[in-house]
Design a protein around this motif. Structure first.
Motif, PDB file in Angstrom:
ATOM      1  N   THR A 137     -11.857  -0.707  -4.623  1.00 17.08           N
ATOM      2  CA  THR A 137     -10.773  -0.540  -5.595  1.00 17.08           C
ATOM      3  C   THR A 137      -9.563   0.039  -4.896  1.00 17.08           C
ATOM      4  O   THR A 137      -9.662   0.585  -3.779  1.00 17.08           O
ATOM      5  CB  THR A 137     -11.181   0.423  -6.731  1.00 17.08           C
ATOM      6  OG1 THR A 137     -11.416   1.729  -6.167  1.00 17.08           O
ATOM      7  CG2 THR A 137     -12.428  -0.063  -7.451  1.00 17.08           C
ATOM      8  N   ASN A 138      -8.426  -0.058  -5.539  1.00 16.06           N
ATOM      9  CA  ASN A 138      -7.222   0.569  -5.001  1.00 16.06           C
ATOM     10  C   ASN A 138      -7.397   2.086  -4.911  1.00 16.06           C
ATOM     11  O   ASN A 138      -6.928   2.719  -3.964  1.00 16.06           O
ATOM     12  CB  ASN A 138      -6.022   0.238  -5.887  1.00 16.06           C
ATOM     13  CG  ASN A 138      -4.756   0.916  -5.403  1.00 16.06           C
ATOM     14  OD1 ASN A 138      -4.199   0.551  -4.386  1.00 16.06           O
ATOM     15  ND2 ASN A 138      -4.305   1.941  -6.135  1.00 16.06           N
ATOM     16  N   ALA A 156      -1.808   2.040   0.038  1.00 19.42           N
ATOM     17  CA  ALA A 156      -2.366   1.620  -1.246  1.00 19.42           C
ATOM     18  C   ALA A 156      -1.310   1.861  -2.315  1.00 19.42           C
ATOM     19  O   ALA A 156      -0.321   2.559  -2.093  1.00 19.42           O
ATOM     20  CB  ALA A 156      -3.636   2.409  -1.559  1.00 19.42           C
ATOM     21  N   ALA A 170      -3.756  -5.211  -4.376  1.00 18.11           N
ATOM     22  CA  ALA A 170      -3.600  -4.046  -3.502  1.00 18.11           C
ATOM     23  C   ALA A 170      -4.186  -4.314  -2.128  1.00 18.11           C
ATOM     24  O   ALA A 170      -3.589  -4.004  -1.096  1.00 18.11           O
ATOM     25  CB  ALA A 170      -4.269  -2.825  -4.131  1.00 18.11           C
ATOM     26  N   CYS A 230      -5.638  -6.339  -9.940  1.00 18.19           N
ATOM     27  CA  CYS A 230      -4.933  -5.245  -9.241  1.00 18.19           C
ATOM     28  C   CYS A 230      -5.621  -4.893  -7.941  1.00 18.19           C
ATOM     29  O   CYS A 230      -4.979  -4.621  -6.934  1.00 18.19           O
ATOM     30  CB  CYS A 230      -4.848  -4.011 -10.148  1.00 18.19           C
ATOM     31  SG  CYS A 230      -3.623  -4.190 -11.448  1.00 18.19           S
ATOM     32  N   LYS A 231      -6.959  -4.922  -8.002  1.00 18.23           N
ATOM     33  CA  LYS A 231      -7.709  -4.605  -6.789  1.00 18.23           C
ATOM     34  C   LYS A 231      -7.357  -5.593  -5.677  1.00 18.23           C
ATOM     35  O   LYS A 231      -7.044  -5.223  -4.549  1.00 18.23           O
ATOM     36  CB  LYS A 231      -9.208  -4.657  -7.076  1.00 18.23           C
ATOM     37  CG  LYS A 231     -10.078  -4.664  -5.808  1.00 18.23           C
ATOM     38  CD  LYS A 231     -11.500  -5.042  -6.125  1.00 18.23           C
ATOM     39  CE  LYS A 231     -12.263  -5.294  -4.829  1.00 18.23           C
ATOM     40  NZ  LYS A 231     -13.658  -5.695  -5.069  1.00 18.23           N
TER      41      LYS A 231
END
Length: 305
Positions: A231-232, A36, A12, A8-9
């Motif tokens: 991270t997102n 984001a 994004a 996911c990171k």
């Protein structure tokens, strides 16, 4: 779960990089902004809410314990954007145990968001009476005074708050916002430059101060967020902050269309706990109301002509 979170990171960040590549020539119009993935309530938050609801159904809790549980649920509701429910929880908590400066502080923020400034001042005063060294009440009272148009009093609070930690960029930035209203713009900018030069500048937020000082472009600021965010969630937080203060600068320069778009972008990440998200809606509502008022006035003049 760890592998999914890691993917996911990168997804994004890849999306943001693609948007950055597409929008290099259109930053000024904010038609294709960096974004984001908007934050959503986590499974842990939802489980906590369910457990708290179960606890509150018990009949063997004393008032102080029940008050603390209402406070904890209020924080959870606030963190996922359910502010009306959070306010109810905080008021329930205060009715059981009134001596809670943290609750008076957050209620003061809510009053500021809804432009009930006298109620906000009273709430922050109560917080500071209960805890004179409260870490946020003086800053938040200064912000409320700023939005209430009481710039000299706002500067007193925010200057005192800044001196408590000159290495905190957001203290310097909010003080700069107030000084833009109470002093010549060149002097306000020079004051921010002096604070910038004296600071250790280890906090990422000094990049925003550098942008406000024209030390780096908006594009470089946003590109740096894409590059450095791990991270997102971190990306969403930094974009929320950046878009808010960029909007403030555009608004100060009477570039209202850009400011409106940027305030909307500051809200888009759902970073509900950040002051920049909290006050972006207030700024947006006030700006749109002012523009509508000007349009109505212009229309009245045209009708007369």
């Amino acid at each position: 779960m760890a592998l999914f979170a890691k993917r996911c990171k990168y997804v994004a960040i890849a999306m943001a990089v693609m948007l950055a590549g597409c929008s290099t020539s259109t930053y000024s119009s904010w038609e294709q902004p960096l974004i984001a993935v908007p934050l959503q309530p986590t499974i842990q938050q939802q489980i906590q809410l369910a457990r708290i609801d179960q606890l509150l159904g018990r009949s063997d809790l004393d008032d102080e314990t029940r008050s603390q549980i209402f406070y904890e649920r209020g924080l959870l509701h606030d963190g996922i954007g359910l502010r009306d429910l959070a306010r109810l929880d905080f008021n329930q908590s205060l009715s059981l145990y009134p001596a809670q400066p943290d609750i008076f502080n957050i209620l003061g923020v809510y009053f500021t968001q809804s432009a009930h400034f006298d109620a906000a001042y009273e709430a922050f005063d109560s917080a500071l009476e209960l805890d004179v060294s409260h870490p946020f009440a003086q800053r938040n009272r200064g912000i409320a005074l700023y939005y209430g148009g009481r710039f000299d009093l706002a500067k007193q609070d925010l200057l005192a708050h800044y001196h408590q930690d000159p290495n905190d960029p957001y203290r310097a930035i909010w003080l700069y916002m107030v000084e833009l209203e109470s002093e010549p713009a060149d002097k306000a900018k020079q004051n921010l430059q002096n604070r910038f030069d004296r600071a250790e500048r280890e906090d990422w937020g000094w990049n925003i101060a550098g942008m406000l000082l024209d030390g780096q472009s908006e594009q470089l600021l946003l590109d740096g967020i894409v590059k450095d965010s791990e991270t997102n969630e971190q990306m969403a937080e930094r974009l929320t902050e950046s878009y808010f203060y960029m909007a403030k600068r555009y608004q100060h320069n009477n570039q209202y269309a850009e400011a409106v778009q940027l305030y909307k972008l500051a809200l888009a990440g759902n970073v509900y706990e950040f002051v920049e998200h909290r006050f972006a809606s207030l700024e947006l509502n006030r700006l749109l109301a002012n523009l509508q008022g000007e349009a109505d006035t212009s229309g009245d003049v045209d009708d007369e002509l």
